[in-house]
Design a protein around this motif. Structure first.
Motif, PDB file in Angstrom:
ATOM      1  N   PRO A 157     -17.938  24.749  15.631  1.00  0.00           N
ATOM      2  CA  PRO A 157     -18.768  23.492  16.082  1.00  0.00           C
ATOM      3  C   PRO A 157     -18.210  22.272  15.624  1.00  0.00           C
ATOM      4  CG  PRO A 157     -20.211  25.044  15.093  1.00  0.00           C
ATOM      5  CD  PRO A 157     -19.015  25.500  14.625  1.00  0.00           C
ATOM      6  N   SER A 158     -18.080  21.030  16.722  1.00  0.00           N
ATOM      7  CA  SER A 158     -17.574  20.151  16.256  1.00  0.00           C
ATOM      8  C   SER A 158     -18.104  19.333  15.216  1.00  0.00           C
ATOM      9  CB  SER A 158     -17.378  19.090  17.451  1.00  0.00           C
ATOM     10  OG  SER A 158     -18.832  18.717  17.926  1.00  0.00           O
ATOM     11  N   VAL A 159     -17.526  18.618  14.274  1.00  0.00           N
ATOM     12  CA  VAL A 159     -18.433  17.880  13.083  1.00  0.00           C
ATOM     13  C   VAL A 159     -19.113  16.894  13.648  1.00  0.00           C
ATOM     14  CG1 VAL A 159     -17.946  16.706  10.909  1.00  0.00           C
ATOM     15  CG2 VAL A 159     -16.428  18.795  11.620  1.00  0.00           C
ATOM     16  N   GLU A 160     -20.291  16.606  13.326  1.00  0.00           N
ATOM     17  CA  GLU A 160     -20.863  15.435  13.502  1.00  0.00           C
ATOM     18  C   GLU A 160     -20.775  14.211  12.927  1.00  0.00           C
ATOM     19  OE1 GLU A 160     -25.164  16.309  13.129  1.00  0.00           O
ATOM     20  OE2 GLU A 160     -25.187  17.826  14.576  1.00  0.00           O
ATOM     21  N   GLN A 161     -20.617  12.933  13.375  1.00  0.00           N
ATOM     22  CA  GLN A 161     -20.365  11.798  12.893  1.00  0.00           C
ATOM     23  C   GLN A 161     -21.259  11.391  11.914  1.00  0.00           C
ATOM     24  OE1 GLN A 161     -17.354  10.021  13.315  1.00  0.00           O
ATOM     25  NE2 GLN A 161     -16.930  11.970  14.545  1.00  0.00           N
ATOM     26  N   MET A 162     -20.968  10.675  10.874  1.00  0.00           N
ATOM     27  CA  MET A 162     -21.957  10.075  10.028  1.00  0.00           C
ATOM     28  C   MET A 162     -23.242   9.429  10.602  1.00  0.00           C
ATOM     29  SD  MET A 162     -19.981   8.623   6.566  1.00  0.00           S
ATOM     30  CE  MET A 162     -19.682   6.892   7.414  1.00  0.00           C
ATOM     31  N   GLN A 163     -24.459   9.589  10.223  1.00  0.00           N
ATOM     32  CA  GLN A 163     -25.571   9.024  10.679  1.00  0.00           C
ATOM     33  C   GLN A 163     -26.494   8.561   9.544  1.00  0.00           C
ATOM     34  OE1 GLN A 163     -27.770  11.965  12.907  1.00  0.00           O
ATOM     35  NE2 GLN A 163     -25.810  12.330  14.427  1.00  0.00           N
ATOM     36  N   ASP A 164     -27.049   7.743   9.693  1.00  0.00           N
ATOM     37  CA  ASP A 164     -27.875   7.066   9.007  1.00  0.00           C
ATOM     38  C   ASP A 164     -27.252   6.565   7.603  1.00  0.00           C
ATOM     39  OD1 ASP A 164     -30.623   5.984   7.844  1.00  0.00           O
ATOM     40  OD2 ASP A 164     -31.095   7.961   7.063  1.00  0.00           O
ATOM     41  N   VAL A 165     -26.519   5.816   7.725  1.00  0.00           N
ATOM     42  CA  VAL A 165     -25.515   5.309   6.403  1.00  0.00           C
ATOM     43  C   VAL A 165     -26.312   3.956   6.167  1.00  0.00           C
ATOM     44  CG1 VAL A 165     -23.405   4.892   5.487  1.00  0.00           C
ATOM     45  CG2 VAL A 165     -23.598   6.247   7.354  1.00  0.00           C
ATOM     46  N   ALA A 166     -27.000   3.798   4.898  1.00  0.00           N
ATOM     47  CA  ALA A 166     -27.566   2.660   4.390  1.00  0.00           C
ATOM     48  C   ALA A 166     -26.422   1.945   3.220  1.00  0.00           C
ATOM     49  CB  ALA A 166     -28.933   2.996   3.728  1.00  0.00           C
ATOM     50  N   GLY A 167     -26.698   0.838   3.451  1.00  0.00           N
ATOM     51  CA  GLY A 167     -26.156  -0.243   2.242  1.00  0.00           C
ATOM     52  C   GLY A 167     -24.845  -1.119   2.963  1.00  0.00           C
ATOM     53  N   GLN A 168     -24.460  -1.969   2.278  1.00  0.00           N
ATOM     54  CA  GLN A 168     -23.517  -2.937   2.746  1.00  0.00           C
ATOM     55  C   GLN A 168     -22.004  -2.126   2.829  1.00  0.00           C
ATOM     56  OE1 GLN A 168     -23.261  -6.238   0.051  1.00  0.00           O
ATOM     57  NE2 GLN A 168     -25.511  -6.305  -0.271  1.00  0.00           N
ATOM     58  N   ALA A 169     -21.534  -2.776   3.870  1.00  0.00           N
ATOM     59  CA  ALA A 169     -20.095  -2.164   4.418  1.00  0.00           C
ATOM     60  C   ALA A 169     -19.095  -2.314   3.301  1.00  0.00           C
ATOM     61  CB  ALA A 169     -19.657  -3.033   5.608  1.00  0.00           C
ATOM     62  N   SER A 170     -19.286  -3.368   2.440  1.00  0.00           N
ATOM     63  CA  SER A 170     -18.523  -3.296   1.419  1.00  0.00           C
ATOM     64  C   SER A 170     -18.313  -2.379   0.076  1.00  0.00           C
ATOM     65  CB  SER A 170     -18.291  -4.669   0.650  1.00  0.00           C
ATOM     66  OG  SER A 170     -19.424  -5.163   0.203  1.00  0.00           O
ATOM     67  N   TRP A 171     -19.645  -1.775   0.062  1.00  0.00           N
ATOM     68  CA  TRP A 171     -19.989  -0.876  -0.906  1.00  0.00           C
ATOM     69  C   TRP A 171     -19.043   0.539  -0.729  1.00  0.00           C
ATOM     70  CZ3 TRP A 171     -25.763  -1.118  -0.990  1.00  0.00           C
ATOM     71  CH2 TRP A 171     -26.307  -2.291  -1.647  1.00  0.00           C
ATOM     72  N   PRO A 172     -18.834   1.389  -1.780  1.00  0.00           N
ATOM     73  CA  PRO A 172     -18.207   2.355  -1.604  1.00  0.00           C
ATOM     74  C   PRO A 172     -18.819   3.566  -0.994  1.00  0.00           C
ATOM     75  CG  PRO A 172     -18.702   1.937  -3.853  1.00  0.00           C
ATOM     76  CD  PRO A 172     -19.165   0.858  -3.231  1.00  0.00           C
ATOM     77  N   LEU A 173     -18.522   4.726  -0.206  1.00  0.00           N
ATOM     78  CA  LEU A 173     -19.265   5.550   0.334  1.00  0.00           C
ATOM     79  C   LEU A 173     -19.571   6.862  -0.492  1.00  0.00           C
ATOM     80  CD1 LEU A 173     -20.626   6.591   2.966  1.00  0.00           C
ATOM     81  CD2 LEU A 173     -18.353   7.472   3.804  1.00  0.00           C
ATOM     82  N   VAL A 174     -20.683   7.428  -0.481  1.00  0.00           N
ATOM     83  CA  VAL A 174     -21.027   8.721  -1.166  1.00  0.00           C
ATOM     84  C   VAL A 174     -21.548   9.822  -0.138  1.00  0.00           C
ATOM     85  CG1 VAL A 174     -22.293   9.824  -3.001  1.00  0.00           C
ATOM     86  CG2 VAL A 174     -21.337   7.541  -3.669  1.00  0.00           C
ATOM     87  N   VAL A 175     -20.671  10.578  -0.139  1.00  0.00           N
ATOM     88  CA  VAL A 175     -21.210  11.698   0.711  1.00  0.00           C
ATOM     89  C   VAL A 175     -21.717  13.043   0.070  1.00  0.00           C
ATOM     90  CG1 VAL A 175     -20.306  13.467   2.478  1.00  0.00           C
ATOM     91  CG2 VAL A 175     -19.261  11.322   2.677  1.00  0.00           C
ATOM     92  N   ILE A 176     -22.945  13.175   0.337  1.00  0.00           N
ATOM     93  CA  ILE A 176     -23.926  14.201  -0.255  1.00  0.00           C
ATOM     94  C   ILE A 176     -23.893  15.528   0.754  1.00  0.00           C
ATOM     95  CG2 ILE A 176     -26.072  14.771  -1.325  1.00  0.00           C
ATOM     96  CD1 ILE A 176     -26.585  12.058  -1.831  1.00  0.00           C
ATOM     97  N   ASP A 177     -23.433  16.643   0.349  1.00  0.00           N
ATOM     98  CA  ASP A 177     -23.229  17.625   1.238  1.00  0.00           C
ATOM     99  C   ASP A 177     -24.461  19.010   0.858  1.00  0.00           C
ATOM    100  OD1 ASP A 177     -22.211  19.825   2.946  1.00  0.00           O
ATOM    101  OD2 ASP A 177     -20.957  20.763   1.153  1.00  0.00           O
ATOM    102  N   PRO A 178     -25.259  19.113   1.459  1.00  0.00           N
ATOM    103  CA  PRO A 178     -26.355  20.050   1.383  1.00  0.00           C
ATOM    104  C   PRO A 178     -25.750  21.548   1.653  1.00  0.00           C
ATOM    105  CG  PRO A 178     -27.304  18.484   2.652  1.00  0.00           C
ATOM    106  CD  PRO A 178     -25.735  18.178   2.611  1.00  0.00           C
TER     107      PRO A 178
END
Length: 404
Positions: A157-178
């Motif tokens: 299946p195609s990978v879904e795009q990021m959704q519901d990303v909170a925080g300022q655009a300049s902050w680093p991104l943390v991806v949590i994978d259940p």
């Protein structure tokens, strides 16, 4: 009051005309999956509340029969899929992709689908579909596999795009994978407790706790019970230039009387740190096969490049975070006697994103299961993870590691 009733009636009529949610059709429910027959001829019978199309085909490596369905609800009971019969050794079911459900049957020997038959029923009675599977030579089995491949690529299946990303655009991104999800349930405890449900619940708590710190943007690879391929999970982090990737899991030892316990943090290594780590990684790397997806293996050249990059920079940052994470967890939850390990996990194989796999405990250990179902314990563990994330981001930002 009359005006209120008139407006409400008008709203209901408008929703009905537009097909609104107040009048949405109830989902089709699979009420039963029955196996019958012998080791040379086995019937698979689906019973549903309504007539549904079934796309049946066979796949190789490993051999299995796959049934693709529209998105349905399964009401099969707690023992469904735990035993096979005839040609079927085991089976599983669940949500596979947007608008699609899937049932996968592992088969003991080469076989072909000889017939898919819809049993007509009177109105209001259950609907049945019978799939006839017969033992065949390897050549005939492979011929049916190839015919299926010629009609449609069996892609993930195609990978879904990021959704519901909170925080300022300049902050680093943390991806949590259940870990796991959908048709891939992961490990099971003695009751109805499943790894896929625990990992999603804990990931949501971890996201909530991390958002309170206002130090990073945070997103989940999945926010519902859906299957995502291993490569797709890490690509969410790679394509969005994440500063950190944390995959949440829970292992199962098999022997409950001798099961280990406690949390373990894994990093990527082509050579496993020990045999238990190697076995765990091998099992986790088969998640796509469990869901009936045949992904092409990465070439040795690509694997060598990725591993080389990991050794030079990303791997060292992953190990730094692993030390920080076990240090914070140690004072809050029980750790495994060997809490820092490494192995060749597909989901961690990213050339640019520091990544760890956090195994929260063992579903084969009753004490671990009891703790993992306790929200107070989950909240305490999540807060410890957040402290480690904060320390890692502060350190890596000072060295420029999170500048994307």
């Amino acid at each position: 009051m009359r005006l209120f009733h008139a407006v409400w009636l008008y709203t209901l009529l408008l929703l009905a005309a537009l097909g609104g949610p107040a009048f949405a059709d109830p989902p089709v429910v699979i009420k039963d999956v029955k196996l019958s027959g012998t080791g040379s001829r086995t019937q698979i019978t689906l019973t549903s509340t309504e007539r549904i199309p079934v796309n049946a085909f066979v796949l190789d490596e490993p051999r299995r029969v796959v049934l693709d369905l529209p998105e349905v609800n399964f009401e099969l009971g707690g023992n469904a899929g735990k035993t096979g019969k005839g040609l079927v050794s085991a089976w599983r079911f669940g949500h596979f992709a947007a608008g699609q459900s899937r049932i996968v049957f592992d088969i003991r020997s080469p076989a072909v689908i000889s017939e898919v038959k819809i049993i007509s029923t009177v109105e209001g009675a259950p609907h049945r579909v019978v799939i006839e599977v017969i033992k065949a030579t390897q050549d005939k089995f492979l011929d049916q596999v190839q015919k299926r491949a010629a009609k449609a690529d069996e892609a993930a299946p195609s990978v879904e795009q990021m959704q519901d990303v909170a925080g300022q655009a300049s902050w680093p991104l943390v991806v949590i994978d259940p870990g796991h999800g959908g048709i891939d349930g992961g490990a099971h405890a003695s009751g109805t407790f499943q790894e896929k449900n625990f990992t999603l619940g804990f990931a949501k708590i971890l996201k909530e706790e991390l958002q309170k710190r206002n130090i990073a943007r945070v997103t989940l690879t999945r926010d519902k019970d859906i299957f995502i391929p291993l490569k797709g999970r890490r690509e969410i982090a790679q394509k969005n230039k994440a500063a950190l990737f944390i995959s949440i899991h829970a292992d199962s030892f098999g022997n409950r009387s001798a099961s280990p316990s406690g949390a373990t943090v894994y990093t990527l290594s082509e050579k496993a740190s020990d045999q238990e780590a190697a076995t765990f990684a091998e099992r986790e790397n088969r998640a796509d096969e469990v869901a009936g997806v045949a992904n092409a293996p990465e070439s040795n050249e690509v694997a060598d490049i990725l591993f080389d990059l990991m050794q030079r920079e990303t791997k060292s940052f992953s190990q730094i975070f692993s030390h920080q994470l076990t240090g914070e967890l140690k004072g809050n939850i029980k750790l495994n006697q060997n809490p820092r390990r490494s192995a060749g996990f597909v989901v961690l194989r990213s050339p640019e994103v520091p990544a760890v796999l956090l195994e929260m405990g063992y579903l084969s250990n009753d004490k671990d299961v009891e703790q993992m179902q306790d929200e107070v314990w989950q909240r305490q563990a999540a807060q410890a993870v957040v402290k480690a994330v904060g320390a890692f981001l502060e350190q890596s930002q000072s060295t420029g590691a999170t500048d994307k």
